[in-house]
Scaffold this motif. Sequence first.
Motif, PDB file in Angstrom:
ATOM      1  N   HIS A 176     -28.595  10.330  20.406  1.00 13.82           N
ATOM      2  CA  HIS A 176     -27.346  10.702  19.734  1.00 13.82           C
ATOM      3  C   HIS A 176     -27.469  12.141  19.257  1.00 13.82           C
ATOM      4  CE1 HIS A 176     -24.084   9.434  16.561  1.00 13.82           C
ATOM      5  NE2 HIS A 176     -23.563  10.030  17.616  1.00 13.82           N
ATOM      6  N   VAL A 177     -26.359  12.876  19.320  1.00 13.34           N
ATOM      7  CA  VAL A 177     -26.317  14.256  18.839  1.00 13.34           C
ATOM      8  C   VAL A 177     -25.063  14.444  18.012  1.00 13.34           C
ATOM      9  CG1 VAL A 177     -26.412  16.706  19.468  1.00 13.34           C
ATOM     10  CG2 VAL A 177     -27.398  14.987  21.017  1.00 13.34           C
ATOM     11  N   ILE A 178     -25.201  14.995  16.791  1.00 17.69           N
ATOM     12  CA  ILE A 178     -24.046  15.300  15.955  1.00 17.69           C
ATOM     13  C   ILE A 178     -24.243  16.665  15.298  1.00 17.69           C
ATOM     14  CG2 ILE A 178     -23.500  12.873  15.488  1.00 17.69           C
ATOM     15  CD1 ILE A 178     -24.721  13.219  12.708  1.00 17.69           C
ATOM     16  N   ILE A 179     -23.138  17.253  14.855  1.00 16.12           N
ATOM     17  CA  ILE A 179     -23.167  18.487  14.086  1.00 16.12           C
ATOM     18  C   ILE A 179     -22.960  18.129  12.615  1.00 16.12           C
ATOM     19  CG2 ILE A 179     -22.098  20.754  13.739  1.00 16.12           C
ATOM     20  CD1 ILE A 179     -23.521  20.401  16.436  1.00 16.12           C
ATOM     21  N   ASP A 180     -23.736  18.766  11.725  1.00 15.80           N
ATOM     22  CA  ASP A 180     -23.605  18.434  10.309  1.00 15.80           C
ATOM     23  C   ASP A 180     -22.321  19.046   9.748  1.00 15.80           C
ATOM     24  OD1 ASP A 180     -24.844  20.604   7.870  1.00 15.80           O
ATOM     25  OD2 ASP A 180     -24.467  21.238   9.928  1.00 15.80           O
ATOM     26  N   PRO A 181     -21.858  18.596   8.567  1.00  5.95           N
ATOM     27  CA  PRO A 181     -20.589  19.090   8.022  1.00  5.95           C
ATOM     28  C   PRO A 181     -20.551  20.592   7.772  1.00  5.95           C
ATOM     29  CG  PRO A 181     -21.202  17.038   6.950  1.00  5.95           C
ATOM     30  CD  PRO A 181     -22.383  17.446   7.791  1.00  5.95           C
ATOM     31  N   SER A 182     -21.697  21.213   7.532  1.00  7.05           N
ATOM     32  CA  SER A 182     -21.709  22.663   7.334  1.00  7.05           C
ATOM     33  C   SER A 182     -21.560  23.422   8.644  1.00  7.05           C
ATOM     34  CB  SER A 182     -23.012  23.096   6.653  1.00  7.05           C
ATOM     35  OG  SER A 182     -24.099  23.096   7.574  1.00  7.05           O
ATOM     36  N   ARG A 183     -21.704  22.710   9.763  1.00  9.92           N
ATOM     37  CA  ARG A 183     -21.622  23.268  11.116  1.00  9.92           C
ATOM     38  C   ARG A 183     -22.706  24.302  11.399  1.00  9.92           C
ATOM     39  NH1 ARG A 183     -15.005  24.013  11.501  1.00  9.92           N
ATOM     40  NH2 ARG A 183     -14.502  21.791  11.290  1.00  9.92           N
ATOM     41  N   ARG A 184     -23.801  24.183  10.680  1.00 10.97           N
ATOM     42  CA  ARG A 184     -24.944  25.090  10.882  1.00 10.97           C
ATOM     43  C   ARG A 184     -26.069  24.424  11.655  1.00 10.97           C
ATOM     44  NH1 ARG A 184     -26.920  26.649   5.260  1.00 10.97           N
ATOM     45  NH2 ARG A 184     -28.461  27.769   6.519  1.00 10.97           N
ATOM     46  N   TYR A 185     -26.033  23.087  11.745  1.00  7.08           N
ATOM     47  CA  TYR A 185     -27.154  22.361  12.341  1.00  7.08           C
ATOM     48  C   TYR A 185     -26.664  21.289  13.319  1.00  7.08           C
ATOM     49  CZ  TYR A 185     -29.661  24.353   8.352  1.00  7.08           C
ATOM     50  OH  TYR A 185     -30.190  25.214   7.418  1.00  7.08           O
ATOM     51  N   ALA A 186     -27.465  21.066  14.341  1.00  6.29           N
ATOM     52  CA  ALA A 186     -27.282  19.935  15.248  1.00  6.29           C
ATOM     53  C   ALA A 186     -28.415  18.950  15.000  1.00  6.29           C
ATOM     54  CB  ALA A 186     -27.300  20.402  16.698  1.00  6.29           C
ATOM     55  N   LEU A 187     -28.068  17.697  14.782  1.00  9.91           N
ATOM     56  CA  LEU A 187     -29.058  16.660  14.520  1.00  9.91           C
ATOM     57  C   LEU A 187     -29.162  15.753  15.740  1.00  9.91           C
ATOM     58  CD1 LEU A 187     -28.353  17.754  11.673  1.00  9.91           C
ATOM     59  CD2 LEU A 187     -28.667  15.423  10.804  1.00  9.91           C
ATOM     60  N   VAL A 188     -30.385  15.480  16.173  1.00 11.69           N
ATOM     61  CA  VAL A 188     -30.635  14.664  17.362  1.00 11.69           C
ATOM     62  C   VAL A 188     -31.492  13.466  16.973  1.00 11.69           C
ATOM     63  CG1 VAL A 188     -31.599  14.614  19.690  1.00 11.69           C
ATOM     64  CG2 VAL A 188     -30.522  16.716  18.826  1.00 11.69           C
ATOM     65  N   ALA A 189     -30.929  12.273  17.099  1.00  9.33           N
ATOM     66  CA  ALA A 189     -31.699  11.046  16.878  1.00  9.33           C
ATOM     67  C   ALA A 189     -32.482  10.750  18.154  1.00  9.33           C
ATOM     68  CB  ALA A 189     -30.767   9.885  16.536  1.00  9.33           C
ATOM     69  N   ASP A 190     -33.808  10.816  18.068  1.00  8.38           N
ATOM     70  CA  ASP A 190     -34.643  10.639  19.258  1.00  8.38           C
ATOM     71  C   ASP A 190     -35.357   9.294  19.210  1.00  8.38           C
ATOM     72  OD1 ASP A 190     -36.930  10.833  21.145  1.00  8.38           O
ATOM     73  OD2 ASP A 190     -36.078  12.826  21.477  1.00  8.38           O
ATOM     74  N   PHE A 191     -34.920   8.400  20.082  1.00  7.03           N
ATOM     75  CA  PHE A 191     -35.455   7.041  20.169  1.00  7.03           C
ATOM     76  C   PHE A 191     -36.944   7.044  20.501  1.00  7.03           C
ATOM     77  CE2 PHE A 191     -36.673   3.599  23.014  1.00  7.03           C
ATOM     78  CZ  PHE A 191     -36.238   2.449  22.349  1.00  7.03           C
ATOM     79  N   GLY A 192     -37.348   7.918  21.414  1.00  6.39           N
ATOM     80  CA  GLY A 192     -38.740   7.895  21.879  1.00  6.39           C
ATOM     81  C   GLY A 192     -39.720   8.550  20.945  1.00  6.39           C
ATOM     82  N   ALA A 193     -39.265   9.554  20.188  1.00  6.79           N
ATOM     83  CA  ALA A 193     -40.174  10.341  19.354  1.00  6.79           C
ATOM     84  C   ALA A 193     -40.244   9.860  17.912  1.00  6.79           C
ATOM     85  CB  ALA A 193     -39.745  11.811  19.372  1.00  6.79           C
ATOM     86  N   ASP A 194     -39.428   8.874  17.532  1.00  7.16           N
ATOM     87  CA  ASP A 194     -39.344   8.437  16.125  1.00  7.16           C
ATOM     88  C   ASP A 194     -39.068   9.630  15.209  1.00  7.16           C
ATOM     89  OD1 ASP A 194     -39.708   5.690  16.510  1.00  7.16           O
ATOM     90  OD2 ASP A 194     -41.886   5.860  16.492  1.00  7.16           O
ATOM     91  N   ARG A 195     -38.081  10.421  15.603  1.00  3.49           N
ATOM     92  CA  ARG A 195     -37.715  11.611  14.855  1.00  3.49           C
ATOM     93  C   ARG A 195     -36.197  11.805  14.882  1.00  3.49           C
ATOM     94  NH1 ARG A 195     -42.453  11.313  13.961  1.00  3.49           N
ATOM     95  NH2 ARG A 195     -44.076  12.930  14.057  1.00  3.49           N
ATOM     96  N   VAL A 196     -35.687  12.420  13.816  1.00  5.26           N
ATOM     97  CA  VAL A 196     -34.369  13.034  13.871  1.00  5.26           C
ATOM     98  C   VAL A 196     -34.615  14.535  13.820  1.00  5.26           C
ATOM     99  CG1 VAL A 196     -32.123  13.330  12.780  1.00  5.26           C
ATOM    100  CG2 VAL A 196     -33.245  11.087  12.719  1.00  5.26           C
ATOM    101  N   PHE A 197     -34.401  15.207  14.938  1.00  4.40           N
ATOM    102  CA  PHE A 197     -34.655  16.636  15.012  1.00  4.40           C
ATOM    103  C   PHE A 197     -33.482  17.418  14.439  1.00  4.40           C
ATOM    104  CE2 PHE A 197     -37.445  14.944  18.338  1.00  4.40           C
ATOM    105  CZ  PHE A 197     -38.635  15.588  18.016  1.00  4.40           C
TER     106      PHE A 197
END
Length: 390
Positions: A176-197
Motif C-alpha cells: 500500500h502507498v499513501i501520501i500523508d496529509p502534509s503532502r511531504r511524505y509517501a508512506l509504504v506499507a511493506d508486507f515482506g519487510a515488516d516496515r512502513v517506509f
Amino acid sequence: MLTAMTMSVAAATPLLSGTPADAAPNRPGDLLYIGTWGQGLVYAVRFDPDRGTMTSLGSVAQVSSNWLVTHPTRPILYVAGGEQGGYIRAFHMDDASGALRQLDEITVEAVPTGSGGLSYIGLTGKADALLVADFAAGTAVTVPVGQGGGLRAVASTVQDVGSGPSPRQTGPHPHHVIIDPSRRYALVADFGADRVFVYDYDQATQRMSAGTPDGPGFHATAPGSGPRRLAFHPDGRTLYLLNELTADIEVLGWDATHGVMTTRQVLSTNAADHTGTTSAAELAISRDGRHVYTSNRGENALVVFSTHPATGLLTERQRIPCAGVTPWSFALHPGGRWLFVANEASGSVNLFSVDRATGRLTDTGTSVAVPYPDCIAFRTREQGPGTGPS
C-alpha cells in the motif's frame, strides 16, 4: 508485450437476492467496477444508492485486474494488472452502459521481474499521480496523471529493502502507498519487510525519494506481522496500520514535521477464541473519522471500531460475519450509507448498510455474483459526465 485487450459487455444478470424489475441496468445510478483475482476480467454493477439495489452488468473488460481505482471527476478507470512487467491501463467508462474502452497503457518495471504482482494503485488527493505498490518487484512507483486523466511516464521508483520470518517474507513486498496529509511524505506499507517506509514526496514533480544517504525512515512492526493497509484519521496526527499476518491493527502517532511514527495502541482483529488461520485484509475509516472498519479473512468477519474524539484510540464495537468467504477487500460508498464486501473465495459482492451514527453494519442480504472479486471502485452519479484523457 501484450496485445490490445478485447472489450466486451455482457447482458445484465439477475441478483442472487432478486432485484425489482424497474431497477434496470440503464436506470440512473452509480457504477461499481470490480476486479477479479487471477481471472483476467473486470465486472460492472449498477447500484441505486437510494434503494440499495444492485444489478450486475457482467464482464466489461478482459484484462488482468489485481487492483483498480476511478478518477474522482472524469469517467476514467485505472486498472493494475498482475502480468510480468507491472501493467497499468486506463479505460474510459460509459456512464449509460458501464462499458469500458481502453485509452492508455504503461508498464512500471524498467526490467521485468519475471513475475507479475501490482498489489495496489491509488490516486493522490489532487488526482495528479497514481501511487503504485509493486509487490513482486519490491518497489513503490509514482505515475503522473495528465489534466485529462491520461497516464504519463513513470516519475519515480523507490526500492524497499528487508525481509521477515514468514516464508512469504523472503524479500520486500510493498502492499500500500499513501501520501500523508502534509503532502511531504509517501508512506509504504511493506508486507515482506515488516516496515512502513517513509519517503520524501515532491508535489511539484510527483517524485518519491529516500531523502537521506542512509535511506528512508521507517516504522518497524513486530517480526512476521506483514503490514498491509494504512489510513490517516482526518486530524492528520493519527495513522492506522493493519497487519495481515498477525491480523492486528496499530494506532500510530504521526509527526509530520519529522516524518516519524510512534506506536500508541495495538489491537487484534481476531476474536478472543480464534483458532486456525490468521489473516487481516482491508482497512477504511469513515469520512468523519469516528469509525474504523477492518476485514478478517481468517474468521470471515468484519470488525468495526470507534475512535476516541481526542486521542484517536480504538474501541471494538462490532464483529459481524462478512456474508461470504474470504473478504479480500471492501469499499465504503462515498455517501457513507453503504459498504460493499468483495468475498473472493465465495464469488460474491455483498451489500451492508451503515449506521452513520454508531458505525454499525447490517447485512442487507443483497449480493451479486462475481468470480473471485478482489477490489471495488465507484463511479457515482454525483461525479457527473466528464471528458477523455489528455
